[in-house]
Design a protein around this motif. Sequence first.
Motif, PDB file in Angstrom:
ATOM      1  N   VAL B  15       0.842  -1.201   0.000  1.00 47.98           N
ATOM      2  CA  VAL B  15       0.000   0.000   0.000  1.00 47.98           C
ATOM      3  C   VAL B  15       0.875   1.247   0.000  1.00 47.98           C
ATOM      4  CG1 VAL B  15      -1.770   1.254   1.258  1.00 47.98           C
ATOM      5  CG2 VAL B  15      -1.799  -1.231   1.231  1.00 47.98           C
ATOM      6  N   TRP B  16       1.921   1.196   0.803  1.00 46.70           N
ATOM      7  CA  TRP B  16       2.824   2.361   0.906  1.00 46.70           C
ATOM      8  C   TRP B  16       3.450   2.674  -0.448  1.00 46.70           C
ATOM      9  CZ3 TRP B  16       8.304   2.391   0.540  1.00 46.70           C
ATOM     10  CH2 TRP B  16       8.914   3.595   0.948  1.00 46.70           C
ATOM     11  N   ALA B  17       3.876   1.603  -1.136  1.00 50.96           N
ATOM     12  CA  ALA B  17       4.477   1.803  -2.451  1.00 50.96           C
ATOM     13  C   ALA B  17       3.471   2.453  -3.394  1.00 50.96           C
ATOM     14  CB  ALA B  17       4.956   0.465  -3.014  1.00 50.96           C
ATOM     15  N   ALA B  18       2.265   1.975  -3.353  1.00 53.26           N
ATOM     16  CA  ALA B  18       1.239   2.571  -4.213  1.00 53.26           C
ATOM     17  C   ALA B  18       1.059   4.047  -3.865  1.00 53.26           C
ATOM     18  CB  ALA B  18      -0.071   1.818  -4.044  1.00 53.26           C
ATOM     19  N   LEU B  19       1.064   4.355  -2.571  1.00 57.12           N
ATOM     20  CA  LEU B  19       0.874   5.745  -2.148  1.00 57.12           C
ATOM     21  C   LEU B  19       2.002   6.628  -2.663  1.00 57.12           C
ATOM     22  CD1 LEU B  19      -0.319   5.217   1.521  1.00 57.12           C
ATOM     23  CD2 LEU B  19      -1.639   6.237  -0.327  1.00 57.12           C
ATOM     24  N   LEU B  20       3.230   6.147  -2.493  1.00 57.18           N
ATOM     25  CA  LEU B  20       4.342   6.982  -2.950  1.00 57.18           C
ATOM     26  C   LEU B  20       4.349   7.085  -4.467  1.00 57.18           C
ATOM     27  CD1 LEU B  20       7.384   6.468  -0.622  1.00 57.18           C
ATOM     28  CD2 LEU B  20       5.507   8.089  -0.527  1.00 57.18           C
ATOM     29  N   GLY B  21       3.942   6.012  -5.139  1.00 58.97           N
ATOM     30  CA  GLY B  21       3.834   6.070  -6.604  1.00 58.97           C
ATOM     31  C   GLY B  21       2.845   7.153  -7.012  1.00 58.97           C
ATOM     32  N   LEU B  22       1.716   7.168  -6.344  1.00 58.10           N
ATOM     33  CA  LEU B  22       0.702   8.177  -6.668  1.00 58.10           C
ATOM     34  C   LEU B  22       1.222   9.575  -6.373  1.00 58.10           C
ATOM     35  CD1 LEU B  22      -2.483   6.392  -5.360  1.00 58.10           C
ATOM     36  CD2 LEU B  22      -2.057   7.133  -7.702  1.00 58.10           C
ATOM     37  N   LEU B  23       1.969   9.708  -5.295  1.00 57.01           N
ATOM     38  CA  LEU B  23       2.529  11.011  -4.954  1.00 57.01           C
ATOM     39  C   LEU B  23       3.441  11.498  -6.074  1.00 57.01           C
ATOM     40  CD1 LEU B  23       3.116  13.327  -3.011  1.00 57.01           C
ATOM     41  CD2 LEU B  23       4.860  11.902  -1.944  1.00 57.01           C
ATOM     42  N   THR B  24       4.308  10.597  -6.553  1.00 58.59           N
ATOM     43  CA  THR B  24       5.205  10.965  -7.648  1.00 58.59           C
ATOM     44  C   THR B  24       4.404  11.379  -8.877  1.00 58.59           C
ATOM     45  OG1 THR B  24       6.469   9.104  -6.803  1.00 58.59           O
ATOM     46  CG2 THR B  24       7.326  10.211  -8.748  1.00 58.59           C
ATOM     47  N   LEU B  25       3.417  10.559  -9.199  1.00 59.35           N
ATOM     48  CA  LEU B  25       2.578  10.867 -10.359  1.00 59.35           C
ATOM     49  C   LEU B  25       1.962  12.252 -10.212  1.00 59.35           C
ATOM     50  CD1 LEU B  25       1.227   9.881 -12.937  1.00 59.35           C
ATOM     51  CD2 LEU B  25      -0.649   9.032 -11.527  1.00 59.35           C
ATOM     52  N   LEU B  34      -2.975  21.060 -18.950  1.00 55.03           N
ATOM     53  CA  LEU B  34      -4.281  20.557 -19.377  1.00 55.03           C
ATOM     54  C   LEU B  34      -5.409  21.456 -18.875  1.00 55.03           C
ATOM     55  CD1 LEU B  34      -3.719  16.784 -18.600  1.00 55.03           C
ATOM     56  CD2 LEU B  34      -3.605  17.889 -20.817  1.00 55.03           C
ATOM     57  N   GLY B  35      -5.082  22.674 -18.489  1.00 54.37           N
ATOM     58  CA  GLY B  35      -6.130  23.565 -17.996  1.00 54.37           C
ATOM     59  C   GLY B  35      -6.684  23.068 -16.675  1.00 54.37           C
ATOM     60  N   SER B  36      -8.003  23.152 -16.560  1.00 48.90           N
ATOM     61  CA  SER B  36      -8.582  22.792 -15.266  1.00 48.90           C
ATOM     62  C   SER B  36      -8.502  21.287 -15.025  1.00 48.90           C
ATOM     63  CB  SER B  36     -10.035  23.257 -15.189  1.00 48.90           C
ATOM     64  OG  SER B  36     -10.731  22.800 -16.318  1.00 48.90           O
ATOM     65  N   LEU B  37      -8.231  20.529 -16.072  1.00 43.98           N
ATOM     66  CA  LEU B  37      -8.064  19.091 -15.887  1.00 43.98           C
ATOM     67  C   LEU B  37      -6.891  18.807 -14.955  1.00 43.98           C
ATOM     68  CD1 LEU B  37      -9.582  16.667 -16.932  1.00 43.98           C
ATOM     69  CD2 LEU B  37      -7.821  16.358 -18.660  1.00 43.98           C
ATOM     70  N   THR B  38      -5.862  19.640 -15.030  1.00 47.23           N
ATOM     71  CA  THR B  38      -4.702  19.446 -14.151  1.00 47.23           C
ATOM     72  C   THR B  38      -5.130  19.479 -12.691  1.00 47.23           C
ATOM     73  OG1 THR B  38      -3.512  20.693 -15.819  1.00 47.23           O
ATOM     74  CG2 THR B  38      -2.351  20.240 -13.768  1.00 47.23           C
ATOM     75  N   THR B  39      -5.965  20.466 -12.379  1.00 44.52           N
ATOM     76  CA  THR B  39      -6.456  20.546 -11.012  1.00 44.52           C
ATOM     77  C   THR B  39      -7.239  19.292 -10.649  1.00 44.52           C
ATOM     78  OG1 THR B  39      -6.733  22.879 -11.475  1.00 44.52           O
ATOM     79  CG2 THR B  39      -7.660  22.057  -9.424  1.00 44.52           C
ATOM     80  N   ALA B  40      -8.101  18.886 -11.571  1.00 45.22           N
ATOM     81  CA  ALA B  40      -8.927  17.711 -11.293  1.00 45.22           C
ATOM     82  C   ALA B  40      -8.047  16.493 -11.041  1.00 45.22           C
ATOM     83  CB  ALA B  40      -9.864  17.454 -12.465  1.00 45.22           C
ATOM     84  N   ILE B  41      -6.987  16.349 -11.835  1.00 48.72           N
ATOM     85  CA  ILE B  41      -6.096  15.197 -11.639  1.00 48.72           C
ATOM     86  C   ILE B  41      -5.475  15.256 -10.251  1.00 48.72           C
ATOM     87  CG2 ILE B  41      -3.949  14.129 -12.411  1.00 48.72           C
ATOM     88  CD1 ILE B  41      -4.686  14.932 -15.248  1.00 48.72           C
ATOM     89  N   GLY B  42      -5.001  16.452  -9.876  1.00 49.85           N
ATOM     90  CA  GLY B  42      -4.387  16.595  -8.560  1.00 49.85           C
ATOM     91  C   GLY B  42      -5.313  16.135  -7.448  1.00 49.85           C
ATOM     92  N   PHE B  43      -6.559  16.593  -7.507  1.00 49.52           N
ATOM     93  CA  PHE B  43      -7.487  16.210  -6.439  1.00 49.52           C
ATOM     94  C   PHE B  43      -7.938  14.769  -6.580  1.00 49.52           C
ATOM     95  CE2 PHE B  43      -7.616  20.761  -5.887  1.00 49.52           C
ATOM     96  CZ  PHE B  43      -7.627  20.846  -4.511  1.00 49.52           C
ATOM     97  N   GLY B  44      -8.025  14.302  -7.832  1.00 45.71           N
ATOM     98  CA  GLY B  44      -8.396  12.909  -8.030  1.00 45.71           C
ATOM     99  C   GLY B  44      -7.379  11.988  -7.391  1.00 45.71           C
ATOM    100  N   ILE B  45      -6.106  12.290  -7.629  1.00 43.53           N
ATOM    101  CA  ILE B  45      -5.070  11.435  -7.047  1.00 43.53           C
ATOM    102  C   ILE B  45      -5.132  11.505  -5.525  1.00 43.53           C
ATOM    103  CG2 ILE B  45      -2.587  11.124  -6.820  1.00 43.53           C
ATOM    104  CD1 ILE B  45      -2.290  11.977  -9.702  1.00 43.53           C
ATOM    105  N   ALA B  46      -5.357  12.695  -5.004  1.00 44.33           N
ATOM    106  CA  ALA B  46      -5.459  12.819  -3.547  1.00 44.33           C
ATOM    107  C   ALA B  46      -6.597  11.943  -3.024  1.00 44.33           C
ATOM    108  CB  ALA B  46      -5.700  14.274  -3.153  1.00 44.33           C
ATOM    109  N   ALA B  47      -7.707  11.930  -3.757  1.00 45.55           N
ATOM    110  CA  ALA B  47      -8.838  11.120  -3.316  1.00 45.55           C
ATOM    111  C   ALA B  47      -8.466   9.643  -3.318  1.00 45.55           C
ATOM    112  CB  ALA B  47     -10.044  11.368  -4.221  1.00 45.55           C
ATOM    113  N   VAL B  48      -7.755   9.205  -4.361  1.00 44.90           N
ATOM    114  CA  VAL B  48      -7.356   7.790  -4.414  1.00 44.90           C
ATOM    115  C   VAL B  48      -6.435   7.467  -3.237  1.00 44.90           C
ATOM    116  CG1 VAL B  48      -6.176   6.042  -5.755  1.00 44.90           C
ATOM    117  CG2 VAL B  48      -7.626   7.708  -6.898  1.00 44.90           C
TER     118      VAL B  48
END
Lengths: 558, 93, 215, 313
Positions: B15-25, B34-48
């Motif tokens: 799980v930790w590896a997945a978390l750090l992977g997501l952080l890097t991403l 990507l405009g506002s999509l960039t923001t959405a990605i940032g929050f999407g990853i945080a949600a995951v």
Amino acid sequence: MSDSAALGELPLPTEPDYLRFSRTVGSWLTTTDHKRIAILFAIVITLFFFMGGAAITVVRLELVSPEGHLITSDTYNKLFSFHGIVMVWFFLVPSIPNTLGIFLVPLMIGASDLAFPRLNLFSWYLTVAAGACTVYALIAGGVDTGWTFYTPFSTMFSNSHVFAAAMGVFLAGFSTIATGVNIIATVHMLRCPGMTWFRLPLFVWAVYATSIIIVLATPVLAISLLLVMAERWLGLPIFDPNRGGDPILFQHLFWFYSHPAVYIMVLPAMGVVSEIIPVFARRRIFGYSFMVYAILAIAGIGFFVWGHHMFVSGMSPFAALIFSFLSFIIAVPSAIKVFNWTFSLYRGQIAFSAPMLYALGFIGLFTTGGLSGLFLAAIPIDVHVTDTYFVVAHFHYIMVGGSVSAFFGGLHLWWPKVTGKMYPESWARFAAILMYFGFNLTFFPQFVAGYLGMPRRYHTYPPEFQIYNVMSSSGAAILAAAYLLPLGYLTWSLFYAAKAPSNPWDATGLEWSTTSPPPHKNFLRQPRVARGPYDYHPEGQSAEVGPPSYQREQELLQ
Amino acid sequence: MSPTIRSLWLRNLAVWAALLGLLTLSYFAAFWKLGSLTTAIGFGIAAVKALLVLVFYMELKEARGLVRLAAAAGFIWAGVLFALTLSDVLTRS
Amino acid sequence: MSEAAERLIREPWSDLGRQKHGATFGIWLFLASEMLFFGALILTYAVMRIGHPEAFAAAGRETNLTFGTLNTAILLTSSLTMAVAVQGSAAREDLRRLVIVCLALTAALGVAFLVVKGFEYREDLDRSLVPGPDFPLPEAPAQIFFALYWVMTGVHAVHLSIGIVLVGRLALQGLLGRLELRESPDVEVTGLYWHLVDIVWVFLYPVFYLPGRSS
Amino acid sequence: MISFWPETASTLAQRIDVIFAGLLALSGTILLLVLCLLIGFSVRYRRGSAAPRGPMPEVMSREFEIGWTSATLFLFVFLFWWATSVEIKAFLPPKDAIEVQVVAKQWMWKTLHSNGAREINELHVPIGVPVRLALRSQDVIHSFFVPAFRLKQDVVPGQLHETWFQATKLGVFHLLCAEYCGTDHSRMRGKIVVMTPEDYAAWLAAQPEGDDLAKEGAALFVERGCSGCHAPSAKVHAPSLAGLYGRTVALSDGRIVTADEAYLRDSILQPKKDVVAGYEPIMPSFAGRLSEGEIQSLVAYIRSLAHSPEDRS
Ligand code: HEA
Ligand code: HEA
Ligand code: CUA
Ligand SMILES: [Cu+2]
């Protein structure tokens, strides 16, 4: 009913009751006994009730003349702000849940204490600290923002002690969260054998639902006040329109809490009334399960309507429509409750003891106040009457006529259980009736003045409103007397009144099956429950003697 | 190292590896134009990431219904707060 | 039930399993409350950002992405050690040493976070990224961004500090043998709190460190 | 003298009174019903009375509950619909409305007519003509309240609010501040004088020749350095403001907006919000550097340029 907790079957405890369990002051201040903490809370809120009442007494005196000369405008503003803040957060929100609630919930579900006794004590100390902040704000010169703390007045313009007052409310909020968590966990985890969800007394349901609201709404109040404090103290520009901030956002955050908070203030009162009526009508509450669903519906939908306080605030008209619609919807479960109480009287054996008088008064006044809420929920009418005395009348009808009456009713109903002493019945009836008339004389004229256009929070006012204000002030004098009466005779009863039996009302609730006052651990033996609440028989016999009418009614309801 | 300890670490390290992977991403994704999509990605990853912590570290996976209900209530009510406030903010003229 | 477990039972509970379940449920109720607490702050941020997207992008570029990312990694790692500690204390075997070590590591990582945050705060102060007359960015609403930055990271730091004290206390009690780590509800409850504080930071990361990087 | 109904002096007031009376009748009926049941049951089933008791009769069952639940639900949905339809009708001001600017500040109302006539704590309006109000606040939230018109609008600093009314009765009516705004909140009162159109015209003409709003704005435009960039002769590349008002403007992010008052205001206070296509976002914000009144004058000036012959380059 062989293995049931039928009254009288439990061996009566022989150990000293909770009041005499240990006698030092220290033992009170470090107690984790929910019954003692309830008493501690009762002392604090009584103090605050009379402080809030004293403040508004001066206000009512001043409003007798249109160009008030008694006090300055600033003092006037500080007085009603103090009144609102104290009455809401230091009296009415904790009133029933933190006194009757934490006293009775464990008794009613057959537990020996709340789930987290030390958290309970912590909650009281938080309230004391919060109260200290608020009293400090008063002594240091007062706060003049109204209980609503609207920005940018509270953040940039007020020269009063907003920080201390906000801090007080902030702490009081956390105190109620602690109690809320405690009560929810208790109701879920500590019900005694046989106490299923649908055998819970409605009072427990109501306090439980209230606690859910408290836990989920209060943090948002904390944030709105935290931001106000930060803005005052550090000059952060969050609500400052000159630097791009948004004053209306504050109103959203504030009302996200404060609308649900009005149900925090009325649901427990509804619970109390639902207990009083069966006892004195000797009838099962009508439509028990619908009452439960109505409680839960009020608690749930209550979160969706806060915007009705902001119809003229510059909120988008689209959002206003949503909030108006939802405000009408929330009245449906309230209607269910009013009708069910009324029909619980049908074919009863009604005795007009003091608690019952308060309960009947509650129904009438709550209905009046609730119906006036519908006027406010209709946008075009609200545009005219918002921020007038119509609103003041609306909420006093529910909060004073409703909740405070119910609180007094509950206080009398459980006084024998809590203190082990009977209260003087005829004095109590007299006070109840006096309160009812004093109340209506105080607040009915405000409806009229409000529709005529008298704004609230007005130190001086156009002279044509004087007549209504004079009526209102004279009513308030009667009301003050009616509130001082119980203070007198209840104190008297502590020392001189007759000892109360375990079950003076012949009631069926589990709390009546232990001694008055209850022993330190509530019950000597783990109680068991084998029937629903309110197992009364309408022919007038007491619960043990009559046939189990409850089952028959259950069948009829299927 | 006892087998219990090993499985304990393996499970949580994944799980930790997945978390750090997501952080890097999420770090690199912030620079995509990507405009506002960039923001959405940032929050999407945080949600995951939050979901991973909730489900595995906070053991909502194994928790009883009651506990899950309490956790869900927090999110649902925060959702109400957002939805109705934004219904005003986004439609204000 | 072991004798030690017997000692852990507190009024008004009658058996330890229920007491633990009750404690877990209770802390989750509190965490639900906390979610609304931080939810309201994030809502404030969202409303302000909708009103002033450019200013927020400009302000977002001023925060230190390196510190932010590093701190996120530190907290995520502390969640790992916390999870191992909690699961270790619940394991059937006696994993006392592992639990104590993991608790200590968790607290240490928490302190590390605060240290990094301290450096970051100092840098922010040096660049006077504090709302007020010396604020370097021309856009007024950028000050709102930093107002929220200070409030939200500050409130988070307070929560984290409380967490450090709680976790550190558990580790210490465990070390001194004063606490029955295996059955006590305290470890699990503290762990849940710790993870929530971590989740809050996971959201603060895109809130304060990621905006405006792509333009 | 005791009165129970406020004066009804606007078109809106008449419509609101109808709803109010309807609700009053409805809730009066319901209250009466509840009270009659309460008192009736209390008397008939008082302890010791001879009325028959026994279990609840068959009819009082689940259907009963569902019955009154759905009845109230329908009633409420109807009430909502009724009230809302009135609200929506009253929403947009008619096109031919005369316009008045209102500035609220602690603790007075300033009103400005479009010809530059100013009043303090007073507002003269003609009867039978729609009046559109553009309200702003300089400090805290106030609320423009005219009970006789059933009109109320909060005025939040930093925002422009609009509302309108059409008076139907001659006379003098209260203007009150309904949102708590500090020490003298209760003294922030004024009067609305409704006059016949002829009297109004005469009154307007008799007003001291107070500097025309737009003229004042023109002076400010130079004084505050706007002209340094926006004048045709300026070296800076900034759009000409002539003919701007009422047009559509293409913005650099692709949006197309109409240059109305709110847009002009935002352009001055938050220039970065709507950057005109083809220009650099170099205009500084004037938030906090101009008073509400000055902004109003500037906006009025820019509006007055709308009709100038000069074309937009
Ligand atoms: C305990 C407190 C309490 C309660 C329970 C309520 C209940 C309700 N309130 Fe009230 N309210 C307040 C306390 C409360 N309120 C306070 C303190 C304020 C002012 C705050 C401030 O600004 O300082 C306020 C202000 C307030 C406003 C804003 C006014 C304004 O500032 O402009 C509105 C607007 O919609 C409103 C509506 C309602 C409604 C629809 C209900 C409903 O829940 C009522 C439902 C009940 C009934 C309707 C009666 C029973 C029903 C029947 C008998 C059924 C039959 C009826 C029909 C078929 C019509 N309230
Ligand atoms: C929540 C509970 C609650 C309660 C119980 C009350 C109780 C009362 N309220 Fe309260 N009221 C509010 C909540 C409450 N109020 C709120 C939230 C506001 C809005 C504040 C704001 O605008 O910000 C408000 C505002 C408010 C106003 C409007 C002020 C204004 O807008 O200018 C008025 C005016 O009449 C009023 C009257 C009363 C009266 C007469 C009582 C009576 O029922 C009180 C009766 C009690 C007593 C009278 C105490 C008796 C004891 C004594 C008399 C001893 C006195 C001793 C000495 C003088 C030495 N209240
Ligand atoms: Cu201005 Cu009240
Ligand atoms: Cu409300």
